[in-house]
Every structure is written in structure tokens, then in C-alpha cells.
Write an enzyme that holds these catalytic residues in place. Structure first.
Site, PDB file in Angstrom:
ATOM      1  N   ASP A 231       0.813  -1.225   0.000  1.00 30.79           N
ATOM      2  CA  ASP A 231       0.000   0.000   0.000  1.00 30.79           C
ATOM      3  C   ASP A 231       0.841   1.269   0.000  1.00 30.79           C
ATOM      4  O   ASP A 231       0.379   2.326   0.409  1.00 30.79           O
ATOM      5  CB  ASP A 231      -0.960   0.000   1.200  1.00 30.79           C
ATOM      6  CG  ASP A 231      -1.832  -1.236   1.230  1.00 30.79           C
ATOM      7  OD1 ASP A 231      -2.148  -1.715   2.326  1.00 30.79           O
ATOM      8  OD2 ASP A 231      -2.157  -1.736   0.143  1.00 30.79           O
TER       9      ASP A 231
HETATM   10  N1  LIG Z   1       3.369  -6.202  -2.911  1.00 30.62           N
HETATM   11  C1  LIG Z   1       2.091  -5.778  -2.838  1.00 30.62           C
HETATM   12  N2  LIG Z   1       1.087  -6.648  -2.964  1.00 30.62           N
HETATM   13  C2  LIG Z   1      -0.183  -6.206  -2.903  1.00 30.62           C
HETATM   14  C3  LIG Z   1      -0.476  -4.849  -2.664  1.00 30.62           C
HETATM   15  C4  LIG Z   1       0.621  -3.940  -2.562  1.00 30.62           C
HETATM   16  O1  LIG Z   1       0.435  -2.719  -2.380  1.00 30.62           O
HETATM   17  N3  LIG Z   1       1.876  -4.442  -2.660  1.00 30.62           N
HETATM   18  N4  LIG Z   1      -1.785  -4.444  -2.487  1.00 30.62           N
HETATM   19  C5  LIG Z   1      -2.654  -5.538  -2.162  1.00 30.62           C
HETATM   20  C6  LIG Z   1      -4.064  -5.266  -1.880  1.00 30.62           C
HETATM   21  N5  LIG Z   1      -4.283  -5.059  -0.473  1.00 30.62           N
HETATM   22  C7  LIG Z   1      -4.714  -3.870  -0.103  1.00 30.62           C
HETATM   23  O2  LIG Z   1      -5.068  -3.049  -0.935  1.00 30.62           O
HETATM   24  C8  LIG Z   1      -4.013  -6.105   0.475  1.00 30.62           C
HETATM   25  C9  LIG Z   1      -4.229  -7.390   0.127  1.00 30.62           C
HETATM   26  C10 LIG Z   1      -3.947  -8.416   1.050  1.00 30.62           C
HETATM   27  C11 LIG Z   1      -3.457  -8.148   2.279  1.00 30.62           C
HETATM   28  C12 LIG Z   1      -3.154  -9.262   3.222  1.00 30.62           C
HETATM   29  O3  LIG Z   1      -2.783  -9.049   4.332  1.00 30.62           O
HETATM   30  N6  LIG Z   1      -3.301 -10.515   2.710  1.00 30.62           N
HETATM   31  C13 LIG Z   1      -2.980 -11.696   3.464  1.00 30.62           C
HETATM   32  C14 LIG Z   1      -3.935 -12.808   3.109  1.00 30.62           C
HETATM   33  C15 LIG Z   1      -5.340 -12.368   3.195  1.00 30.62           C
HETATM   34  C16 LIG Z   1      -6.279 -13.442   2.655  1.00 30.62           C
HETATM   35  O4  LIG Z   1      -5.846 -14.540   2.311  1.00 30.62           O
HETATM   36  O5  LIG Z   1      -7.458 -13.078   2.572  1.00 30.62           O
HETATM   37  C17 LIG Z   1      -1.640 -12.223   2.986  1.00 30.62           C
HETATM   38  O6  LIG Z   1      -1.360 -12.044   1.785  1.00 30.62           O
HETATM   39  O7  LIG Z   1      -0.990 -12.850   3.822  1.00 30.62           O
HETATM   40  C18 LIG Z   1      -3.226  -6.829   2.598  1.00 30.62           C
HETATM   41  C19 LIG Z   1      -3.512  -5.802   1.712  1.00 30.62           C
HETATM   42  C20 LIG Z   1      -2.537  -6.655  -3.156  1.00 30.62           C
HETATM   43  N7  LIG Z   1      -1.191  -7.115  -3.065  1.00 30.62           N
END
Ligand SMILES: Nc1nc2c(c(=O)[nH]1)N[C@@H](CN(C=O)c1ccc(C(=O)N[C@@H](CCC(=O)O)C(=O)O)cc1)CN2
Length: 287
Positions: A231
Site C-alpha cells: 500500500d
Molecule cells: N506487494 C504488494 N502486494 C499487494 C499490494 C501492494 O500494495 N503491494 N496491495 C494488495 C491489496 N491489499 C490492499 O489493498 C491487500 C491485500 C492483502 C493483504 C493481506 O494481508 N493478505 C494476506 C492474506 C489475506 C487473505 O488470504 O485473505 C496475505 O497475503 O498474507 C493486505 C492488503 C494486493 N497485493
């Protein structure tokens, strides 16, 4: 009815006298009419940014490679980073989604209505929830689940898909997986995410619940380019909506979805129309 062909020039270079005059003189010498032109000089970095939409006076398609050859000496003289493209060639877009479909529905509706000048080549997801809607839109659905400890393998399949489909832009339309530094590097400058908060507030997976707990009176959404830092990528577009104490967290989720859809659609359209230029960790948007 045949439409007049249009072409786009985008450039950035160290600012100095004569850039606009030199560029527009070349276009005029080639009987090319300027349809729309924007420029901006960043005083802090001393960099100059320009976007020019132009069309042939003859209304006949032009030889873009010949124009590139004519322009190259100018680009070298001004140390430009530049690109010409034919507006009729639509960028190829891959949409990514997890379980929430509101941004996917909205983007596909705008695309099918001719309000998004792109070629959507498919939808990829780590869940199967959006398959039926996607296939109803006659688009291929690529279900790439993430088995425990298999994130790298899943991301390798995403990278292979991007290459196979010759994708120009990946849109994270509520794709709720954090992309690895390797995938971010592979998708550098060609991956846009919609974050469901008014950044820099409430980063992470559950911003509406964070906002509700904080008791904010305004919620919002942010479209940004994806970087390794969650983000933190360069912001393309944002918008907000007033809320009151009477709203539950679930109501904030519902209210926010409208804002997410509008913000993401504007950011994607501006990107594919060449209206967004990176300026360090920020953007310049010629809308
Ligand atoms: N490297 C990046 N990847 C992603 C970004 C980014 O800015 N940089 N944005 C996200 C979208 N997002 C918020 O907008 C977001 C998505 C997922 C998570 C998160 O904590 N996910 C967990 C799993 C959650 C699940 O399985 O439902 C995880 O990945 O461990 C936080 C923010 C998209 N990717």
C-alpha cells in the site's frame, strides 16, 4: 464511419528552453495536428513532462516507425524518456480478483459498454467465486489457488500467464494476496491496485474495520501502482465519502465499494490513455 487515426506522444526530460517548440514544430512539419496537449515542470526535480495527442491532417494512418526515426535525434538532444503509440491499439489487460466481485463487475460493465479502451484478456483468481460471472462475459478464468507454502509456484504461473497473454497491464481488482518482491519487479509500472482506504490511513487487509474502530467521519479508496512495500506504491487516484457515527463497519464496507469502483475505473482509464506519468514515488496525472 471511419474515425480519424490518433497517436500519442509521452515524454519526460530535464527541463530546458525549447522542448515544446521543438516537439510541436516536428509534428507541424509532418502535417500532424495537435488534438490535446499537457505539460508540467516539476520545480523540485527540474524534470519536464509532456503528453500530446495528435492526428494526421490527411486523416490517413501514418508510419509511426518513420516518425520515431525523425524524433529520435530530438529525444537524444534533450535526453528524453519517450514513447509514441497508436491510440487504436488497445492495451491488453488481465484482471485479478479474490472473493469480492464489485470492482470486477464494474470494470467488465464499463468495458462491455465501450467506456474502457482496453482489451481484457482474462481474469485470474486464487478462488473460484468469480468463475461463473467471468465466463458469462465470455472471458477465460484462470483459477490459481495458493496451496500452503506454494505461493512462489502460484506466482510463477501468474508470470507465465502474463507472458503467454502478452499482458500490458494487471489490475488487482480486490486481489487479496500480497505480491512477492519478485512478482512486483516482474510487473513493475504495469500493475494497479485498488486499496479500500484513503491512504496513507489504514493500510492492510481490513481498512474499513480499522476506520470504524478509529471513528473516522470520512472513508475512501486509493488506486496506486503496486510496489513491494504494501500500500505504498505511487498514488494514481483517490476519492472519499462522508460517513457518520451511525454506520456499522459492514455499512462502511458497502458505502466504500462504490468509491472503490469509481476510483479504480478512473485510474485504469487514465493509465491506458497515457495520462499517468511517474515522477519519483509520485505521479503526474494529465486528466
Ligand atoms: N506487494 C504488494 N502486494 C499487494 C499490494 C501492494 O500494495 N503491494 N496491495 C494488495 C491489496 N491489499 C490492499 O489493498 C491487500 C491485500 C492483502 C493483504 C493481506 O494481508 N493478505 C494476506 C492474506 C489475506 C487473505 O488470504 O485473505 C496475505 O497475503 O498474507 C493486505 C492488503 C494486493 N497485493
Amino acid at each position: 464511419m471511419t474515425t480519424t487515426p490518433q497517436y500519442l506522444l509521452t515524454l519526460r526530460c530535464p527541463d530546458r528552453k525549447g522542448i515544446v517548440a521543438t516537439v510541436t514544430t516536428l509534428l507541424a512539419d509532418q502535417d500532424l495536428l495537435i488534438v490535446e496537449s499537457h505539460q508540467f515542470e516539476d520545480h523540485n526535480s527540474g524534470m519536464f513532462f509532456m503528453r500530446v495527442l495528435f492526428a494526421p491532417e490527411s486523416c490517413a494512418p501514418i508510419d509511426l516507425d518513420r516518425l520515431r526515426d525523425l524524433f529520435r535525434p530530438i529525444a537524444e538532444r534533450f535526453d528524453m524518456d519517450w514513447a509514441f503509440r497508436d491510440v487504436a491499439v488497445k492495451p491488453r489487460v488481465l484482471l485479478a480478483v479474490s472473493r469480492f466481485g464489485h470492482c470486477l463487475y464494474d470494470l467488465l460493465h464499463r468495458w462491455r459498454s465501450g467506456h474502457l479502451p482496453v482489451e481484457i484478456v482474462g481474469v485470474v483468481s486464487n478462488h473460484d467465486d468469480m468463475r461463473s460471472f467471468t465466463e458469462w462475459n465470455n472471458l477465460p478464468y484462470h483459477h490459481l489457488p495458493i496451496a500452503k507454502g506454494e505461493k512462489a509456484a502460484q506466482e510463477a504461473r501468474i508470470m507465465a500467464l502474463v507472458d503467454e497473454l502478452d499482458v500490458d497491464l494487471v489490475v488487482l481488482a480486490r486481489y487479496m494476496q500480497i505480491l512477492s518482491p519478485e512478482l512486483c519487479a516482474f510487473l513493475d509500472k504495469r500493475c494497479i491496485n485498488i486499496h479500500h482506504s484513503f491512504l496513507p490511513s489504514f493500510k492492510g487487509a481490513k481498512p474499513y474495520h480499522q476506520a470504524h474502530a478509529r471513528g473516522v467521519k470520512v472513508i475512501g479508496a486509493t488506486a496506486h501502482y503496486v510496489t513491494t512495500d504494501l500500500d505504498e506504491g505511487p498514488i494514481i487516484e483517490q476519492d472519499t465519502k462522508r460517513v457518520t457515527h451511525s454506520r456499522s463497519a459492514d455499512e462502511l464496507v458497502a458505502i466504500g465499494q462504490e468509491v472503490e469502483c469509481a476510483v479504480l475505473a478512473r485510474a485504469v482509464r487514465w493509465h491506458v490513455e497515457g495520462r499517468v506519468m511517474l515522477n519519483g514515488d509520485r505521479t503526474i496525472v494529465f486528466d
